[in-house]
Motif scaffolding. Structure first.
Motif, PDB file in Angstrom:
ATOM      1  N   MET A 147      50.141  79.237  38.215  1.00 50.50           N
ATOM      2  CA  MET A 147      50.073  78.459  39.438  1.00 50.50           C
ATOM      3  C   MET A 147      48.936  77.438  39.394  1.00 50.50           C
ATOM      4  O   MET A 147      49.073  76.313  39.866  1.00 50.50           O
ATOM      5  CB  MET A 147      49.910  79.380  40.646  1.00 50.50           C
ATOM      6  N   SER A 148      47.818  77.845  38.825  1.00 52.82           N
ATOM      7  CA  SER A 148      46.689  76.929  38.705  1.00 52.82           C
ATOM      8  C   SER A 148      47.027  75.756  37.797  1.00 52.82           C
ATOM      9  O   SER A 148      46.679  74.603  38.089  1.00 52.82           O
ATOM     10  CB  SER A 148      45.458  77.666  38.170  1.00 52.82           C
ATOM     11  N   LEU A 149      47.723  76.030  36.691  1.00 53.57           N
ATOM     12  CA  LEU A 149      48.077  74.965  35.764  1.00 53.57           C
ATOM     13  C   LEU A 149      49.105  74.017  36.366  1.00 53.57           C
ATOM     14  O   LEU A 149      49.037  72.797  36.151  1.00 53.57           O
ATOM     15  CB  LEU A 149      48.616  75.565  34.464  1.00 53.57           C
ATOM     16  N   VAL A 150      50.051  74.546  37.135  1.00 52.27           N
ATOM     17  CA  VAL A 150      51.025  73.688  37.807  1.00 52.27           C
ATOM     18  C   VAL A 150      50.306  72.759  38.781  1.00 52.27           C
ATOM     19  O   VAL A 150      50.555  71.551  38.822  1.00 52.27           O
ATOM     20  CB  VAL A 150      52.078  74.539  38.554  1.00 52.27           C
ATOM     21  N   SER A 151      49.384  73.326  39.575  1.00 56.02           N
ATOM     22  CA  SER A 151      48.628  72.522  40.535  1.00 56.02           C
ATOM     23  C   SER A 151      47.772  71.475  39.835  1.00 56.02           C
ATOM     24  O   SER A 151      47.699  70.323  40.273  1.00 56.02           O
ATOM     25  CB  SER A 151      47.730  73.429  41.388  1.00 56.02           C
ATOM     26  N   ALA A 152      47.118  71.886  38.731  1.00 57.45           N
ATOM     27  CA  ALA A 152      46.262  70.953  37.996  1.00 57.45           C
ATOM     28  C   ALA A 152      47.072  69.803  37.414  1.00 57.45           C
ATOM     29  O   ALA A 152      46.647  68.644  37.458  1.00 57.45           O
ATOM     30  CB  ALA A 152      45.519  71.691  36.893  1.00 57.45           C
ATOM     31  N   THR A 153      48.255  70.113  36.879  1.00 51.19           N
ATOM     32  CA  THR A 153      49.110  69.069  36.306  1.00 51.19           C
ATOM     33  C   THR A 153      49.569  68.092  37.378  1.00 51.19           C
ATOM     34  O   THR A 153      49.574  66.869  37.166  1.00 51.19           O
ATOM     35  CB  THR A 153      50.328  69.704  35.611  1.00 51.19           C
ATOM     36  N   GLU A 154      49.938  68.612  38.539  1.00 52.29           N
ATOM     37  CA  GLU A 154      50.352  67.747  39.643  1.00 52.29           C
ATOM     38  C   GLU A 154      49.196  66.861  40.102  1.00 52.29           C
ATOM     39  O   GLU A 154      49.376  65.676  40.395  1.00 52.29           O
ATOM     40  CB  GLU A 154      50.865  68.594  40.813  1.00 52.29           C
ATOM     41  N   PHE A 155      48.000  67.446  40.154  1.00 49.68           N
ATOM     42  CA  PHE A 155      46.832  66.671  40.571  1.00 49.68           C
ATOM     43  C   PHE A 155      46.520  65.570  39.565  1.00 49.68           C
ATOM     44  O   PHE A 155      46.230  64.435  39.940  1.00 49.68           O
ATOM     45  CB  PHE A 155      45.616  67.582  40.731  1.00 49.68           C
ATOM     46  N   LEU A 156      46.587  65.893  38.281  1.00 54.64           N
ATOM     47  CA  LEU A 156      46.309  64.896  37.250  1.00 54.64           C
ATOM     48  C   LEU A 156      47.339  63.767  37.272  1.00 54.64           C
ATOM     49  O   LEU A 156      47.009  62.606  37.013  1.00 54.64           O
ATOM     50  CB  LEU A 156      46.277  65.563  35.876  1.00 54.64           C
ATOM     51  N   THR A 157      48.574  64.112  37.595  1.00 55.18           N
ATOM     52  CA  THR A 157      49.611  63.088  37.729  1.00 55.18           C
ATOM     53  C   THR A 157      49.283  62.149  38.882  1.00 55.18           C
ATOM     54  O   THR A 157      49.389  60.917  38.761  1.00 55.18           O
ATOM     55  CB  THR A 157      50.986  63.740  37.963  1.00 55.18           C
ATOM     56  N   ALA A 158      48.857  62.743  40.005  1.00 46.32           N
ATOM     57  CA  ALA A 158      48.473  61.925  41.161  1.00 46.32           C
ATOM     58  C   ALA A 158      47.252  61.076  40.839  1.00 46.32           C
ATOM     59  O   ALA A 158      47.154  59.914  41.251  1.00 46.32           O
ATOM     60  CB  ALA A 158      48.195  62.827  42.363  1.00 46.32           C
ATOM     61  N   LEU A 159      46.327  61.630  40.070  1.00 45.17           N
ATOM     62  CA  LEU A 159      45.111  60.906  39.705  1.00 45.17           C
ATOM     63  C   LEU A 159      45.445  59.672  38.872  1.00 45.17           C
ATOM     64  O   LEU A 159      44.792  58.639  38.986  1.00 45.17           O
ATOM     65  CB  LEU A 159      44.177  61.832  38.924  1.00 45.17           C
ATOM     66  N   GLY A 160      46.482  59.777  38.058  1.00 44.47           N
ATOM     67  CA  GLY A 160      46.885  58.653  37.218  1.00 44.47           C
ATOM     68  C   GLY A 160      47.388  57.460  37.990  1.00 44.47           C
ATOM     69  O   GLY A 160      47.473  56.346  37.453  1.00 44.47           O
ATOM     70  N   SER A 161      47.738  57.681  39.262  1.00 44.04           N
ATOM     71  CA  SER A 161      48.252  56.577  40.079  1.00 44.04           C
ATOM     72  C   SER A 161      47.154  55.882  40.882  1.00 44.04           C
ATOM     73  O   SER A 161      47.418  54.915  41.596  1.00 44.04           O
ATOM     74  CB  SER A 161      49.326  57.101  41.048  1.00 44.04           C
ATOM     75  N   ILE A 162      45.912  56.396  40.765  1.00 42.84           N
ATOM     76  CA  ILE A 162      44.799  55.809  41.509  1.00 42.84           C
ATOM     77  C   ILE A 162      44.416  54.465  40.896  1.00 42.84           C
ATOM     78  O   ILE A 162      44.234  54.351  39.685  1.00 42.84           O
ATOM     79  CB  ILE A 162      43.572  56.746  41.489  1.00 42.84           C
ATOM     80  N   GLY A 163      44.272  53.466  41.719  1.00 41.62           N
ATOM     81  CA  GLY A 163      43.835  52.158  41.237  1.00 41.62           C
ATOM     82  C   GLY A 163      44.966  51.389  40.575  1.00 41.62           C
ATOM     83  O   GLY A 163      45.979  51.963  40.155  1.00 41.62           O
TER      84      GLY A 163
END
Length: 244
Positions: A147-163
């Motif tokens: 569950m932690s890895l799924v959440s981390a992957t989703e967060f990193l994907t969202a982070l890639g859209s910043i800027g």
């Protein structure tokens, strides 16, 4: 004060992975070991775990002469500031005539060269996107479970859209927490290859699962944390070097 304040945020979309603890440890390491002028912004609203811990410690500190003498022996003349904030007020002004929390933290009288921001364990909170657009480094705790890895992957994907371009995005720094190496080595080794291929810097050192980290003295916001006693000197130095 440095012309450029180093702005570091701890963020994930899952709670309980160690953000507040690491924020406190990093502040202690930078302040006491590396002699930085540190300010912590506790934007983990409404919990404000770090600020509440500071308030409890400060109440005891003011009534205990032995604690005051012990702090003097640390070589510091003052305690580094911790302030609480709403997420959307960290970099945005609550009103045109009122400064943001960061503006207060970066006031010349404070002379901060590093600001560390703790955030809630969710990406669905107003203000996180603006924080991520205004920091230099984002530290992402990882736990070796699904569950932690799924959440981390989703967060990193969202982070890639910043800027709008790579230069506007904060540098992501990930680390593994609560590790039982014999049980987790294969998973961590495989996952590190995935993260690094995606441009995520993953620390070589990790934080082992240990009861030592549950002790009160490892979370002090007033006294220096004894990183050697909890076997984290190497981890903290690597984390520090990647956040400079």
């Amino acid at each position: 004060m440095s012309e450029k304040i180093n702005r570091i945020v701890l963020a994930t979309q899952k709670g309980g992975v160690g953000k507040s603890t690491i924020a406190t440890m990093l502040a202690s390491y930078m302040y006491f070991v590396k002699d930085h002028s540190v300010v912590v912004i506790d934007a983990d609203d409404p919990q404000h775990t770090i600020k509440k811990l500071r308030d409890r410690e400060l109440a005891r500190f003011k009534q205990d002469e032995a604690m005051m003498r012990a702090f003097t022996e640390s070589g510091k003349s003052q305690i580094y500031p911790i302030t609480e904030s709403r997420m959307d007020h960290v970099f945005e002004r609550p009103a045109p005539d009122r400064p943001s929390t960061f503006e207060k933290a970066s006031h010349p009288k404070i002379a901060a060269d590093t600001v560390i921001i703790d955030t809630p364990g969710s990406v669905a909170i107003e203000g996180l996107g603006n924080i991520l657009r205004n920091v230099d480094r984002v530290i992402i705790p990882l736990e070796p479970e699904e569950m932690s890895l799924v959440s981390a992957t989703e967060f990193l994907t969202a982070l890639g859209s910043i800027g709008s371009n790579q230069k506007e995005r904060p540098k992501p720094i990930a680390f593994w927490n609560k590790v039982l190496w014999r049980s987790h080595e294969e998973l961590i080794t495989a996952q590190n290859e995935v993260f690094r291929a995606a441009g995520i810097h993953v620390l070589t050192n990790h934080i082992p699962y240990s009861v030592k980290l549950k002790r009160t003295e490892t979370r002090s916001t007033i006294f220096p944390v004894n990183f050697r006693s909890i076997d984290l000197s190497g981890f903290m130095e690597e984390l520090y070097q990647t956040t400079k």
